[in-house]
Design a protein around this motif. Structure first.
Motif, PDB file in Angstrom:
ATOM      1  N   PHE A 115      54.349  57.326  55.792  1.00 37.86           N
ATOM      2  CA  PHE A 115      55.152  58.373  56.417  1.00 37.86           C
ATOM      3  C   PHE A 115      54.350  59.036  57.535  1.00 37.86           C
ATOM      4  CE2 PHE A 115      56.849  62.646  56.949  1.00 37.86           C
ATOM      5  CZ  PHE A 115      58.184  62.340  57.200  1.00 37.86           C
ATOM      6  N   ASP A 116      53.085  59.326  57.243  1.00 34.59           N
ATOM      7  CA  ASP A 116      52.155  59.755  58.282  1.00 34.59           C
ATOM      8  C   ASP A 116      50.760  59.305  57.866  1.00 34.59           C
ATOM      9  OD1 ASP A 116      51.041  61.734  56.508  1.00 34.59           O
ATOM     10  OD2 ASP A 116      52.567  63.171  57.136  1.00 34.59           O
ATOM     11  N   ALA A 117      49.741  59.718  58.630  1.00 38.36           N
ATOM     12  CA  ALA A 117      48.391  59.207  58.400  1.00 38.36           C
ATOM     13  C   ALA A 117      47.864  59.522  57.016  1.00 38.36           C
ATOM     14  CB  ALA A 117      47.444  59.768  59.461  1.00 38.36           C
ATOM     15  N   ASP A 118      48.367  60.548  56.379  1.00 38.39           N
ATOM     16  CA  ASP A 118      47.844  60.965  55.086  1.00 38.39           C
ATOM     17  C   ASP A 118      48.902  60.994  53.987  1.00 38.39           C
ATOM     18  OD1 ASP A 118      45.128  61.490  55.941  1.00 38.39           O
ATOM     19  OD2 ASP A 118      45.942  63.200  57.045  1.00 38.39           O
ATOM     20  N   THR A 119      50.047  60.345  54.229  1.00 35.95           N
ATOM     21  CA  THR A 119      51.132  60.387  53.247  1.00 35.95           C
ATOM     22  C   THR A 119      51.788  59.023  53.136  1.00 35.95           C
ATOM     23  OG1 THR A 119      51.586  62.663  53.951  1.00 35.95           O
ATOM     24  CG2 THR A 119      53.202  61.598  52.510  1.00 35.95           C
ATOM     25  N   LEU A 120      51.904  58.565  51.898  1.00 33.50           N
ATOM     26  CA  LEU A 120      52.612  57.325  51.609  1.00 33.50           C
ATOM     27  C   LEU A 120      53.876  57.614  50.809  1.00 33.50           C
ATOM     28  CD1 LEU A 120      49.769  54.899  50.425  1.00 33.50           C
ATOM     29  CD2 LEU A 120      50.895  54.917  52.658  1.00 33.50           C
ATOM     30  N   LEU A 121      54.901  56.796  51.033  1.00 32.31           N
ATOM     31  CA  LEU A 121      56.036  56.727  50.124  1.00 32.31           C
ATOM     32  C   LEU A 121      55.791  55.526  49.221  1.00 32.31           C
ATOM     33  CD1 LEU A 121      59.019  57.482  52.493  1.00 32.31           C
ATOM     34  CD2 LEU A 121      58.135  58.942  50.693  1.00 32.31           C
ATOM     35  N   LEU A 122      55.909  55.734  47.925  1.00 33.11           N
ATOM     36  CA  LEU A 122      55.538  54.733  46.941  1.00 33.11           C
ATOM     37  C   LEU A 122      56.756  54.305  46.139  1.00 33.11           C
ATOM     38  CD1 LEU A 122      52.989  53.294  45.762  1.00 33.11           C
ATOM     39  CD2 LEU A 122      52.881  55.157  44.083  1.00 33.11           C
ATOM     40  N   SER A 123      57.050  53.003  46.166  1.00 23.24           N
ATOM     41  CA  SER A 123      58.164  52.457  45.365  1.00 23.24           C
ATOM     42  C   SER A 123      57.607  51.458  44.372  1.00 23.24           C
ATOM     43  CB  SER A 123      59.201  51.798  46.271  1.00 23.24           C
ATOM     44  OG  SER A 123      58.614  50.747  47.021  1.00 23.24           O
ATOM     45  N   SER A 124      56.607  51.871  43.630  1.00 28.48           N
ATOM     46  CA  SER A 124      55.893  50.984  42.720  1.00 28.48           C
ATOM     47  C   SER A 124      56.276  51.259  41.274  1.00 28.48           C
ATOM     48  CB  SER A 124      54.383  51.183  42.896  1.00 28.48           C
ATOM     49  OG  SER A 124      53.659  50.481  41.915  1.00 28.48           O
ATOM     50  N   ALA A 125      56.199  50.201  40.459  1.00 33.01           N
ATOM     51  CA  ALA A 125      56.439  50.345  39.020  1.00 33.01           C
ATOM     52  C   ALA A 125      55.196  50.828  38.286  1.00 33.01           C
ATOM     53  CB  ALA A 125      56.905  49.013  38.439  1.00 33.01           C
ATOM     54  N   TYR A 126      54.134  51.157  39.022  1.00 35.02           N
ATOM     55  CA  TYR A 126      52.895  51.601  38.384  1.00 35.02           C
ATOM     56  C   TYR A 126      53.116  52.934  37.667  1.00 35.02           C
ATOM     57  CZ  TYR A 126      48.189  53.423  37.776  1.00 35.02           C
ATOM     58  OH  TYR A 126      47.040  53.948  37.233  1.00 35.02           O
ATOM     59  N   GLY A 127      52.617  53.026  36.434  1.00 36.04           N
ATOM     60  CA  GLY A 127      52.668  54.272  35.684  1.00 36.04           C
ATOM     61  C   GLY A 127      53.672  54.234  34.552  1.00 36.04           C
ATOM     62  N   GLU A 128      53.471  55.105  33.607  1.00 38.13           N
ATOM     63  CA  GLU A 128      54.338  55.190  32.433  1.00 38.13           C
ATOM     64  C   GLU A 128      55.752  55.580  32.847  1.00 38.13           C
ATOM     65  OE1 GLU A 128      55.237  54.732  28.471  1.00 38.13           O
ATOM     66  OE2 GLU A 128      53.284  54.385  29.434  1.00 38.13           O
ATOM     67  N   GLY A 129      56.747  54.768  32.419  1.00 42.06           N
ATOM     68  CA  GLY A 129      58.143  55.088  32.663  1.00 42.06           C
ATOM     69  C   GLY A 129      58.594  54.910  34.096  1.00 42.06           C
ATOM     70  N   MET A 130      57.833  54.186  34.906  1.00 43.16           N
ATOM     71  CA  MET A 130      58.167  54.047  36.317  1.00 43.16           C
ATOM     72  C   MET A 130      58.869  52.728  36.642  1.00 43.16           C
ATOM     73  SD  MET A 130      57.387  56.755  37.923  1.00 43.16           S
ATOM     74  CE  MET A 130      56.491  58.289  37.579  1.00 43.16           C
ATOM     75  N   ALA A 131      59.142  51.884  35.645  1.00 40.39           N
ATOM     76  CA  ALA A 131      59.740  50.570  35.890  1.00 40.39           C
ATOM     77  C   ALA A 131      61.168  50.500  35.351  1.00 40.39           C
ATOM     78  CB  ALA A 131      58.895  49.476  35.249  1.00 40.39           C
ATOM     79  N   THR A 132      62.008  49.749  36.065  1.00 44.38           N
ATOM     80  CA  THR A 132      63.339  49.442  35.554  1.00 44.38           C
ATOM     81  C   THR A 132      63.231  48.296  34.544  1.00 44.38           C
ATOM     82  OG1 THR A 132      63.788  47.765  37.242  1.00 44.38           O
ATOM     83  CG2 THR A 132      64.324  50.051  37.796  1.00 44.38           C
ATOM     84  N   THR A 133      64.327  47.980  33.898  1.00 45.15           N
ATOM     85  CA  THR A 133      64.317  46.869  32.947  1.00 45.15           C
ATOM     86  C   THR A 133      64.077  45.532  33.657  1.00 45.15           C
ATOM     87  OG1 THR A 133      66.728  46.768  33.101  1.00 45.15           O
ATOM     88  CG2 THR A 133      65.800  48.005  31.260  1.00 45.15           C
ATOM     89  N   SER A 134      64.290  45.497  34.973  1.00 45.73           N
ATOM     90  CA  SER A 134      63.988  44.295  35.764  1.00 45.73           C
ATOM     91  C   SER A 134      62.524  44.232  36.169  1.00 45.73           C
ATOM     92  CB  SER A 134      64.864  44.257  37.026  1.00 45.73           C
ATOM     93  OG  SER A 134      66.228  44.161  36.693  1.00 45.73           O
ATOM     94  N   GLY A 135      61.766  45.291  35.885  1.00 45.54           N
ATOM     95  CA  GLY A 135      60.351  45.296  36.191  1.00 45.54           C
ATOM     96  C   GLY A 135      59.994  45.876  37.546  1.00 45.54           C
TER      97      GLY A 135
END
Length: 618
Positions: free
Chosen positions: A177-197
């Motif tokens: 988004f900028d030099a110091d900010t990311l948008l993250l669409s990762s399944a990393y972390g507890e409860g962060m994944a859909t049933t499709s992974g």
């Protein structure tokens, strides 16, 4: 095994081979190793080794085309050859790229990185900011896995950033988004994944912050497929688009900013949508009635984005499909909407420009009306696009040419791939078979002119997920099959996207059986036309094409002499439990819903008399 002995809906786990689902399990890997050894013992030897080395030499040729994208005025490429099997990430200028032997600035040697870190690294993706910013987020996977490790890299320093952004292995990615900010669409972390992974949240991750504490700014339900985002910088103020994928073909789209999604677009779920500056275009999969008008499936509609958000629904028709004329995608380039079209499988490209007075259109000039033509933006970031396009042109007997289209000018050659097999005396022809229900099924045949009735023939198709198959230049089949007197056939069966949504939907769910009938009809037509006989046809398919080949073995074995089934999807009772299998329900159906099974009853064995009738009917 009798049909009644198979696992049932009530007892789907009653299978002595479930240990094979543990894809990294010791027993499963040992089984694969033993099967590989048996295969090599049966089919290996000096001829196999010679053919393998022959193809390796072709794929590692130094004069293969280095495909590029442009950012900040420089062209970037990931190059692989025999010395660099994992690849070199490198860059050069356009002036240098035009030369026969360009000089490249190597940013990352992936093979050296893998050796230094003793990891089986594959570079899966690169996310960069706009302009000349040297930052990049690299997606590194172990052996090509879908799950990736994210690491920040500085392309000027040619090194990973000490203390920079880094994320452990998971499916998904990140965008700047900028030099110091990311948008993250990762399944990393507890409860962060859909049933499709896949990731089910979008998080705002600021430099130096703990990713586990990064605020969630968008989220979908776990049973949905995934969420994605797009950072749109074509407007005066950057916009964030949030895409809530319900399944493979349906989504909800939201507009927002770094605080979250604030406006859900009033659109059907089955749409393609692209926004650019103050313009919005959509293509619904199904008929859509809006603003008092009904629009046919696959029609492309355009409107002012600000007007649409304010409640206007006075859409302009930008593209109208036909029974065998269908859109293959759409993208914006410097204020023009480019429409790749297949018209009776012939490539056509239209550029449509919106204004307050309506839409104007022109056909991109100088492109062939036969063969395979792919066109896309040269620039990585849409907001930096000056209108330059790249065209990749080829056919089964003509190796790819990379062409540059500047504005609306005719394409200029940039690179030519080498001719890797002798095509003397070979021709490309297009034909149609009549399937079991009367539908015309096109197929492309490549090989010697004339019919002998005994041609050794390699046949393939896909027929799924709305993906169109095209008759590309295939060095392996060309060198090892066509050059040695063989013939190839590529069938455009239903389930693909060659003729739009109606073609895809006809071969989806229980319609898979119809798509497989299409393939068998093409095999029969080759015999009817006197090209070959059934025992000389070798059919191959992988993934969704693997279930096609397995059905040829079960339903139409008499039409083939050999069947080669690769990475197949076959276990339709348990496929949703395998890796990303749950994401494929929209293509095949849900095996956990008993009401979806009655239309999929086992097919009784065919008698010789019934087989003959099937061949005549096809």
């Amino acid at each position: 095994m009798r049909v009644d002995d198979r696992p049932t809906i009530a007892a789907p786990d009653d299978d002595p081979h479930l240990w094979l689902e543990e894809i990294e399990g010791e027993r499963a890997l040992d089984f694969v190793e033993r099967q590989n050894r048996l295969t090599l013992e049966q089919f290996g030897g000096a001829r196999f080794a010679a053919d393998r080395d022959l193809l390796a030499d072709i794929y590692d040729r130094p004069d293969n085309i280095p495909y590029v994208t442009r950012r900040g005025g420089l062209l970037y490429n990931l190059w692989k050859d025999v010395k660099n099997p994992r690849g070199l990430w490198r860059r050069t200028t356009m002036a240098e790229f035009r030369k026969a032997d360009p000089k490249w600035d190597v940013l990352l040697d992936v093979d050296r990185l893998a050796a230094e870190e003793d990891k089986d690294w594959i570079l899966n993706g690169i996310q960069t900011p706009t302009g000349n910013d040297p930052r990049a987020m690299l997606s590194l996977s172990r052996g090509g896995s879908d799950a990736v490790t994210l690491r920040e890299f500085n392309s000027d320093a040619k090194a990973f950033v000490a203390g920079g952004f880094a994320l452990a292995e998971a499916k998904g990615g990140a965008g700047w988004f900028d030099a110091d900010t990311l948008l993250l669409s990762s399944a990393y972390g507890e409860g962060m994944a859909t049933t499709s992974g896949y990731g089910k949240t979008i998080r705002l991750w600021r430099r130096g912050a703990d990713v586990n504490a990064a605020p969630v700014i968008f989220e979908t339900a776990a049973e949905h497929m995934a969420v994605y985002f797009d950072i749109d910088r074509t407007a005066a103020v950057p916009r964030l688009w949030f895409v809530e994928k319900l399944d493979f073909f349906n989504q909800r789209i939201w507009l927002g900013d770094t605080t979250g999604a604030h406006h859900k677009l009033d659109l059907p779920t089955g749409v393609w949508m692209e926004a650019h500056q103050d313009w919005l275009v959509v293509k619904p999969r199904l008929e859509w009635t809006v603003g008092g008008k009904a629009y046919a499936p696959d029609t492309v509609l355009g409107i002012s984005l600000s007007g649409f958000l304010a409640g206007e629904r006075n859409f302009a028709i930008v593209f109208e499909p036909g029974p065998r004329r269908a859109l293959q995608g759409l993208f914006w380039s410097a204020g023009r909407l480019v429409l790749p079209i297949l018209d009776e499988l012939r490539p056509v490209f239209e550029a449509c420009t919106p204004s307050a007075n309506g839409w104007t259109r022109e056909t991109l000039p100088g492109l062939p009306g036969i063969g395979v033509v792919d066109v896309g933006r040269l620039d990585t970031h849409e907001s930096e696009d000056n209108g330059d396009l790249l065209a990749n042109i080829q056919d089964p007997l003509t190796p790819p040419s990379l062409m540059l289209i500047e504005g609306v000018a005719s394409p200029l050659p940039l690179k030519q791939a080498p001719r890797t097999f002798n095509s003397t005396g070979l021709v490309v022809t297009q034909h149609e078979a009549i399937s079991i229900d009367g539908e015309r099924i096109p197929y492309v045949q490549t090989g010697p002119a004339g019919e002998t009735g005994d041609a050794p023939l390699h046949m393939t198709a896909y027929g799924g997920f709305g993906l169109s198959v095209k008759p590309n230049y295939n060095s392996a089949l060309g060198k090892l099959w066509l050059e040695r007197g063989g013939t190839t056939v590529q069938a455009n069966i239903r389930g693909g996207g060659e003729f739009g949504t109606r073609w895809h939907d006809a071969g989806r769910y229980a319609g898979k059986r119809l798509a497989h009938d299409d393939f068998a009809a093409v095999a029969a037509d080759l015999v009817r036309r006197g090209v070959t006989r059934a025992g000389r046809i070798a059919a191959e398919g992988g993934s969704n094409g693997g279930i096609l080949i397995s059905n040829m073995l079960v339903r139409y074995p008499e039409r083939f002499g050999a069947l080669f089934c690769t990475i197949p999807l076959i276990d339709m009772r348990r496929y949703t439990k395998l890796l990303a299998g749950a994401s494929w329900i929209a293509e095949y159906g849900d095996p956990d819903r008993p009401e979806e099974w009655p239309g999929c009853k086992p097919i009784p064995p065919t008698t010789p008399q019934r087989r003959a009738r099937n061949i005549r009917r096809s």
